[in-house]
Design a protein around this motif. Structure first.
Motif, PDB file in Angstrom:
ATOM      1  N   GLY A 151      34.798  40.309  40.594  1.00 39.58           N
ATOM      2  CA  GLY A 151      35.607  39.150  41.187  1.00 39.58           C
ATOM      3  C   GLY A 151      35.848  38.424  40.332  1.00 39.58           C
ATOM      4  N   PHE A 152      35.791  38.597  39.014  1.00 40.22           N
ATOM      5  CA  PHE A 152      36.165  37.639  38.161  1.00 40.22           C
ATOM      6  C   PHE A 152      37.799  37.459  38.156  1.00 40.22           C
ATOM      7  CE2 PHE A 152      36.888  35.690  33.778  1.00 40.22           C
ATOM      8  CZ  PHE A 152      35.916  35.056  33.590  1.00 40.22           C
ATOM      9  N   ALA A 153      38.282  36.172  38.101  1.00 42.18           N
ATOM     10  CA  ALA A 153      39.584  36.019  37.993  1.00 42.18           C
ATOM     11  C   ALA A 153      40.220  36.462  36.604  1.00 42.18           C
ATOM     12  CB  ALA A 153      40.187  34.463  38.133  1.00 42.18           C
ATOM     13  N   ALA A 154      40.940  37.563  36.528  1.00 43.68           N
ATOM     14  CA  ALA A 154      41.647  37.991  35.628  1.00 43.68           C
ATOM     15  C   ALA A 154      43.136  37.566  35.274  1.00 43.68           C
ATOM     16  CB  ALA A 154      41.540  39.694  35.534  1.00 43.68           C
ATOM     17  N   VAL A 200      44.823  37.488  40.382  1.00 42.26           N
ATOM     18  CA  VAL A 200      44.438  38.835  40.630  1.00 42.26           C
ATOM     19  C   VAL A 200      42.930  39.057  39.928  1.00 42.26           C
ATOM     20  CG1 VAL A 200      44.891  41.200  40.091  1.00 42.26           C
ATOM     21  CG2 VAL A 200      46.619  39.651  40.299  1.00 42.26           C
ATOM     22  N   ARG A 201      41.951  39.449  40.653  1.00 44.65           N
ATOM     23  CA  ARG A 201      40.419  39.597  40.387  1.00 44.65           C
ATOM     24  C   ARG A 201      40.151  40.871  39.995  1.00 44.65           C
ATOM     25  NH1 ARG A 201      37.617  35.111  41.857  1.00 44.65           N
ATOM     26  NH2 ARG A 201      38.630  33.474  43.274  1.00 44.65           N
ATOM     27  N   ALA A 202      39.083  41.003  39.173  1.00 40.92           N
ATOM     28  CA  ALA A 202      38.648  42.216  38.646  1.00 40.92           C
ATOM     29  C   ALA A 202      37.927  43.046  40.030  1.00 40.92           C
ATOM     30  CB  ALA A 202      37.591  42.159  37.567  1.00 40.92           C
ATOM     31  N   THR A 203      37.980  44.174  40.327  1.00 39.48           N
ATOM     32  CA  THR A 203      37.391  45.009  41.258  1.00 39.48           C
ATOM     33  C   THR A 203      36.039  45.538  40.875  1.00 39.48           C
ATOM     34  OG1 THR A 203      38.780  46.581  40.791  1.00 39.48           O
ATOM     35  CG2 THR A 203      39.324  45.285  42.516  1.00 39.48           C
ATOM     36  N   SER A 204      35.909  45.521  39.544  1.00 37.53           N
ATOM     37  CA  SER A 204      34.635  46.108  39.239  1.00 37.53           C
ATOM     38  C   SER A 204      34.396  45.425  37.722  1.00 37.53           C
ATOM     39  CB  SER A 204      34.755  47.792  38.657  1.00 37.53           C
ATOM     40  OG  SER A 204      36.013  48.030  37.753  1.00 37.53           O
ATOM     41  N   GLY A 205      32.807  45.725  37.124  1.00 39.48           N
ATOM     42  CA  GLY A 205      32.705  45.192  35.949  1.00 39.48           C
ATOM     43  C   GLY A 205      32.907  46.148  34.731  1.00 39.48           C
ATOM     44  N   GLY A 206      32.965  45.601  33.670  1.00 43.68           N
ATOM     45  CA  GLY A 206      33.113  46.523  32.403  1.00 43.68           C
ATOM     46  C   GLY A 206      33.944  45.380  31.240  1.00 43.68           C
TER      47      GLY A 206
END
Length: 544
Positions: free
Chosen positions: A488-491, A430-436
């Motif tokens: 897009g980072f794999a979380a 599951v990837r991040a959809t936004s930055g933060g």
């Protein structure tokens, strides 16, 4: 006139004596030399033989022309003396010639000539028995790599020793042959012979550095007194993964050779160059776990991989490669294995109560290359990089001990709190959809339902809050630590309940050795696109 003739005769006699001396010296030198003795001897003998005749004719001619009376007699006696001296020199040279001929004949029928020296053959060294439980108080000596005569550095390839034991028959009272207990053979590894019932510490050096600063990698070997399989344990293929190092150390230093059936080979730190810099990569920023089985004429990473694979891994019957999560990610203790291969699936079953995730493995990783060589292999994942985590280390030790017990190598039955763990034939990131900034709401091992909240990402500038939810029902088997995230980072890595029939090798998201997703290659400008060998793994993959 008489005085002039006398002087000339004296000069001729001196010339004769000098000629004889030169010929004699030449004969002596020929006796000391081995190269072409017959030609030089014939030349010397010819020179000496000609000397008496020339001297005699010249002396007689000069004496008959210019000598009279008493002077003639004196000159004749001197000439006769010179001729005699020359004849003695001739006989000496002839004797030397005969002796040289006899020596040449013996050399022809004997061994090879001195200039045809046989190249020395390398002999196996008998490895010194070392009690691995004893503490080493002095630094280990750094062996210098052997000098090579070619520009290409070839790895040391050692002939493998079969694991089939020798069985010697015995004769019963009835005269029938009855097989006795199998006899363990010595192990040939890294140009050393390890006898049965011993343990030792060997060194592997890839020879891709400067000779003066090359660093050997320790290879720990316990050769059991009884025959059995050869199990290899490798750790720190990525230099920042520490949990596996402690697992290998604990296991190798706790095994008694007399109790072991088979052999255990442990390499605590494969990527020593990365370990020294606390980096998962080699100094050239390449990922070593993308270049197996390697190439002896390729890049530096490919040469290191080839040297290690042929020098150590090719001697294994089974392989357990230990890893952790990467880039501030952590993994639930788990096995990653290609469960479609029966031998690999059987190996995974013997490793106790641990989560198993089906994965073929990324191209070039050690596990996949080993399986393709015909050696069953699995990857044991536990914990996060840059940390030594007692829970992860303990889980890894118990899992390997369960394997050795299941293989009949050691009589150790670790106690597991959980009777069994599930096998996940499918998984999803599951990837991040936004930055933060990410703050997780779940922990490793939690079971989640579809739509359940996994974590929250908050933008520190705009205070915008985005939730990360589970797209499917599953279990959290890997996750990113709380940190700054980018889109897009794999979380979160979820293990999905499925059966082997649901596995489709042509569908689904491919994962790395740690189970992280592999993205498709980015679109690059063809004018500057590097070769596959040069392409950084970070471009090809999300992380590894």
């Amino acid at each position: 006139m008489i005085e002039l003739c006398r002087i000339r005769c004296i000069l001729i006699v001196c010339t004769c004596l000098l000629t004889c001396n030169v010929a004699a010296d030449e004969a002596v030198s020929l006796e000391q030399e081995n190269a072409t003795p017959e030609r030089k001897t014939e030349a010397a003998v010819g020179t000496v033989r000609a000397a008496p005749a020339n001297v005699e004719s010249q002396v007689k001619a000069k004496a008959s022309v210019g000598a009279q009376g008493k002077s003639k007699n004196i000159l004749g006696e001197k000439a006769q003396s010179a001729v005699g001296t020359a004849q003695k020199a001739t006989s000496t040279v002839v004797e030397a010639r005969n002796e040289l001929k006899e020596g040449v004949g013996e050399g022809a029928t004997g061994t090879a000539e001195p200039d045809e020296k046989e190249s020395p053959q390398s002999e196996l060294k008998k490895a010194e028995h070392i009690d691995l439980k004893e503490v080493v108080t002095t630094p280990l000596a750094t062996p210098m790599p052997a000098a090579t005569h070619t520009a290409e550095l070839e790895p040391l390839v050692v002939p493998s020793v079969g694991t089939a034991p020798i069985v010697e028959p015995s004769i019963t009272r009835d005269g029938e042959a009855q097989p006795q207990a199998a006899i363990q053979e010595p192990l040939i590894l890294l140009d050393n012979e390890v006898p049965p019932g011993t343990s030792t510490r060997l060194s592997w050096t890839p020879n891709v550095s400067f000779m003066g600063i090359s660093a050997p990698t320790a290879v720990l070997v316990v050769r059991g007194a009884k025959p059995g399989p050869t199990l290899c344990l490798t750790a720190a293929t990525h230099g920042d993964e520490l949990n596996g190092i402690e697992v290998v150390r604990h296991l190798l230093y706790s095994i008694e050779p007399e109790e072991l059936a088979g052999t255990v080979i442990g390499v605590p730190i494969v990527n020593l160059q990365g370990f020294r810099r606390s980096s998962r990569y080699l100094p050239d920023r390449r990922d070593l776990n993308r270049y197996f089985p390697g190439n002896s004429h390729g890049s530096s990473a490919s040469r290191i991989a080839h040297s290690f694979f042929e020098g150590v891994i090719s001697h294994c019957d089974l392989l357990v490669d230990l890893h952790t999560g990467s880039f501030k990610r952590t993994n639930l203790p788990q096995l990653r294995a290609n469960l479609l291969i029966p031998e690999v699936a059987e190996l995974a079953k013997k490793m106790g109560s641990i989560v198993v995730v089906h994965s073929e493995g990324a191209p070039g990783c050690l596990r996949r290359a080993t399986v393709e060589r015909g050696i069953p292999a699995v990857t044991l994942e536990a914990g996060q990089p840059h940390q030594l985590q007692k829970t992860a280390v303990t889980h890894g030790i118990k899992s390997v001990e369960s394997l050795m017990d299941g293989l009949g190598m050691l009589d150790r039955r670790p106690f597991w709190k959980l009777p069994s763990e599930p096998v996940y034939y499918q998984s999803k990131w599951v990837r991040a959809t936004s930055g933060g900034i990410l703050f997780s709401e779940v922990n490793l091992g939690d079971r989640v339902a579809a739509g359940e909240l996994l974590g929250v990402i908050t933008d520190p500038i705009t205070n915008q809050r985005d939730e990360v939810t589970a797209p499917l029902e599953g279990r959290v088997i890997g996750m990113a630590l709380n940190q700054v995230m980018y889109p897009g980072f794999a979380a979160y890595h979820l293990g999905l309940q499925s059966d082997v029939e649901d596995v489709n090798e042509n569908e689904g998201e491919a994962t790395t050795e740690e189970g992280e997703p592999i993205d498709e290659p980015l679109e690059l400008d063809t004018a500057i696109q590097p070769s596959v060998d040069e392409l950084d793994s970070r471009i090809l993959e999300d992380s590894e």
